[in-house]
Scaffold this active site. Structure first.
Site, PDB file in Angstrom:
ATOM      1  N   ASP A 139       0.843  -1.197   0.000  1.00  0.00           N
ATOM      2  CA  ASP A 139       0.000   0.000   0.000  1.00  0.00           C
ATOM      3  C   ASP A 139       0.879   1.248   0.000  1.00  0.00           C
ATOM      4  O   ASP A 139       1.855   1.337   0.744  1.00  0.00           O
ATOM      5  CB  ASP A 139      -0.903  -0.015   1.244  1.00  0.00           C
ATOM      6  CG  ASP A 139      -1.905   1.122   1.261  1.00  0.00           C
ATOM      7  OD1 ASP A 139      -3.105   0.863   1.044  1.00  0.00           O
ATOM      8  OD2 ASP A 139      -1.476   2.283   1.486  1.00  0.00           O
ATOM      9  N   GLU A 189      -4.855   2.402  -4.371  1.00  0.00           N
ATOM     10  CA  GLU A 189      -3.383   2.501  -4.339  1.00  0.00           C
ATOM     11  C   GLU A 189      -2.799   1.290  -3.616  1.00  0.00           C
ATOM     12  O   GLU A 189      -1.781   1.367  -2.965  1.00  0.00           O
ATOM     13  CB  GLU A 189      -2.916   3.817  -3.688  1.00  0.00           C
ATOM     14  CG  GLU A 189      -3.816   4.382  -2.633  1.00  0.00           C
ATOM     15  CD  GLU A 189      -3.712   3.677  -1.284  1.00  0.00           C
ATOM     16  OE1 GLU A 189      -4.576   2.806  -1.043  1.00  0.00           O
ATOM     17  OE2 GLU A 189      -2.809   4.002  -0.495  1.00  0.00           O
TER      18      GLU A 189
HETATM   19  P1  GH3 Z   1      -1.717   5.373   4.330  1.00  0.00           P
HETATM   20  O1  GH3 Z   1      -0.250   5.622   4.422  1.00  0.00           O
HETATM   21  O2  GH3 Z   1      -2.320   5.128   5.645  1.00  0.00           O
HETATM   22  O3  GH3 Z   1      -2.031   4.286   3.377  1.00  0.00           O
HETATM   23  O4  GH3 Z   1      -2.368   6.724   3.793  1.00  0.00           O
HETATM   24  P2  GH3 Z   1      -3.085   6.982   2.414  1.00  0.00           P
HETATM   25  O5  GH3 Z   1      -3.300   8.445   2.274  1.00  0.00           O
HETATM   26  O6  GH3 Z   1      -2.337   6.317   1.304  1.00  0.00           O
HETATM   27  O7  GH3 Z   1      -4.415   6.164   2.619  1.00  0.00           O
HETATM   28  P3  GH3 Z   1      -5.912   6.465   2.270  1.00  0.00           P
HETATM   29  O8  GH3 Z   1      -6.553   5.132   2.180  1.00  0.00           O
HETATM   30  O9  GH3 Z   1      -6.465   7.472   3.224  1.00  0.00           O
HETATM   31  O10 GH3 Z   1      -5.907   7.138   0.848  1.00  0.00           O
HETATM   32  C1  GH3 Z   1      -5.679   6.438  -0.320  1.00  0.00           C
HETATM   33  C2  GH3 Z   1      -5.661   7.437  -1.436  1.00  0.00           C
HETATM   34  O11 GH3 Z   1      -5.379   6.817  -2.689  1.00  0.00           O
HETATM   35  C3  GH3 Z   1      -6.970   8.147  -1.571  1.00  0.00           C
HETATM   36  C4  GH3 Z   1      -7.270   8.094  -3.044  1.00  0.00           C
HETATM   37  O12 GH3 Z   1      -7.604   9.338  -3.541  1.00  0.00           O
HETATM   38  C5  GH3 Z   1      -5.996   7.610  -3.678  1.00  0.00           C
HETATM   39  N1  GH3 Z   1      -6.279   6.804  -4.861  1.00  0.00           N
HETATM   40  C6  GH3 Z   1      -6.882   5.609  -4.936  1.00  0.00           C
HETATM   41  N2  GH3 Z   1      -6.994   5.213  -6.231  1.00  0.00           N
HETATM   42  C7  GH3 Z   1      -6.447   6.191  -6.984  1.00  0.00           C
HETATM   43  C8  GH3 Z   1      -6.282   6.365  -8.389  1.00  0.00           C
HETATM   44  O13 GH3 Z   1      -6.664   5.544  -9.223  1.00  0.00           O
HETATM   45  N3  GH3 Z   1      -5.660   7.494  -8.809  1.00  0.00           N
HETATM   46  C9  GH3 Z   1      -5.217   8.431  -7.930  1.00  0.00           C
HETATM   47  N4  GH3 Z   1      -4.621   9.507  -8.405  1.00  0.00           N
HETATM   48  N5  GH3 Z   1      -5.373   8.303  -6.609  1.00  0.00           N
HETATM   49  C10 GH3 Z   1      -5.978   7.195  -6.128  1.00  0.00           C
HETATM   50 MG    MG Z   2      -2.128   4.221   1.324  1.00  0.00          MG
HETATM   51 MG    MG Z   3      -4.964   1.993   0.969  1.00  0.00          MG
END
Ligand code: GH3
Ligand code: MG
Ligand code: MG
Ligand code: MG
Length: 316
Positions: A175, A219
């Site tokens: 992650d 992500e």
């Molecule tokens: P942590 O270290 O605890 O994992 O913090 P984090 O911010 O990575 O975790 P969180 O789950 O709060 O946020 C995940 C982020 O990933 C939020 C979302 O906008 C981003 N994300 C997920 N899928 C995509 C994508 O396809 N494209 C982009 N640009 N961002 C994405």
């Molecule tokens: Mg994350």
């Molecule tokens: Mg995550």
């Protein structure tokens, strides 16, 4: 589909004249590989780039076409390559047997060249359609690595293979650290680009051909590591973690580093006993029923530990 030279056809026939006729017919449109006996056919069929289609004679000295197709269908590398028999054996029984062995078509000699050419074009078109559908079904469009559907499918297969062969199987959950902040600071488009780079880096860090990395969601990425015990899984995940760190994708507001980092958790199931027995044991020696879900749950819990411990690390 417009025929093109990147499409490869393997033509197998023991008679030079037959090879010549088919070559004349197809060489303008395709790249041709010629084999004059069954052994050569099997050798060329397994050489990369693999042929997209095989035209196979039936009656050949030593190894005939039926033996060739049986062996092709038994080999995971070649079993999906469509085979068309091109043969003088023209009875209904012969044709039925050829199709039963897995051939997609059966052409009898003497044949009409323009008709054969069109039939081959049609099969090639089908091959390309099939590949396109496969890509759409199993590839993540953003990162161009395997998607969740492919991951689930491979994991089920590898789990039963590990049980059958009494080997270890490991998975990893990876992650991205503070990725929400990355998006907030650099924008979603840059976030997408970073995900592509992370995926490529994870993929390049894996060494074995049987290993798989997939985009599990948002992500999060997941690894399947066949025949890998717990310490080895830790090493692979650590290598993957380092590979992402070494990309040095700037992430100035991450409190872990000034670059994008990932955390990972691994989990391993070790099947013991003689092959085929049902004894299932974890790394800790506990016997339990390991399902895909419990393995992934454990990897997820370990990922959580890696996050809690400060991120940019692998647990255990
Ligand atoms: P942590 O270290 O605890 O994992 O913090 P984090 O911010 O990575 O975790 P969180 O789950 O709060 O946020 C995940 C982020 O990933 C939020 C979302 O906008 C981003 N994300 C997920 N899928 C995509 C994508 O396809 N494209 C982009 N640009 N961002 C994405
Ligand atoms: Mg994350
Ligand atoms: Mg995550
Ligand atoms: Mg022959």
């Amino acid at each position: 589909m417009i025929p093109n030279k990147t499409t490869r056809i393997l033509i197998v026939d023991d008679e030079k004249m037959n090879l010549k006729v088919l070559t004349e017919l197809l060489r303008e449109d395709y790249t041709l590989v010629l084999a004059k006996n069954g052994e050569q056919a099997l050798k060329f069929a397994r050489q990369k780039p693999l042929p997209d289609l095989i035209l196979l004679d039936v009656v050949m000295p030593e190894m005939g076409g039926h033996d060739v197709i049986r062996q092709l269908k038994e080999d995971p590398l070649t079993k999906e390559i469509p085979v068309i028999f091109v043969t003088a054996l023209s009875s209904t029984g012969d044709e039925e047997q050829g199709l039963k062995l897995g051939a997609v078509d059966y052409i009898t000699k003497p044949f009409s060249p323009p008709i054969v050419k069109m039939r081959i074009h049609n099969h090639i078109r089908f091959v390309h359609h099939h590949r396109l559908l496969d890509r759409l079904a199993y590839l993540d469009p953003l990162t161009e690595i395997a998607n969740r559907r492919r991951f689930d499918q491979v994991l089920v297969k590898e789990l039963s293979r590990a049980a059958r062969n009494c080997t270890s199987l490991s998975v990893g959950m990876v992650d991205v650290d503070f990725f929400k902040q990355y998006n907030d600071q650099y924008g979603h488009a840059m976030g997408d680009r970073a995900l592509y780079q992370i995926a490529s880096s994870l993929k390049a860090s894996l060494e074995r051909p049987g290993d798989l990395v997939a985009r599990y969601g948002g992500e999060e990425f997941a690894l399947i590591l066949p025949e890998t015990d717990a310490p080895a899984a830790g090493r692979v995940a650590e290598k993957a973690r380092r590979a992402v760190e070494n990309e040095k994708i700037p992430h100035t507001i991450s409190s872990v580093s000034s670059h994008i980092t990932v955390s990972a958790g691994t989990a391993t199931v070790r099947f013991t006993g003689r092959a085929g027995e049902q004894l299932r044991e974890t790394r800790d020696g506990q016997t339990c029923e390991h399902t895909v879900e419990s393995l992934m749950l454990q990897a997820d819990q370990h990922l959580y530990k890696a996050k809690q411990n400060g991120r940019n690390q692998v647990w255990p």
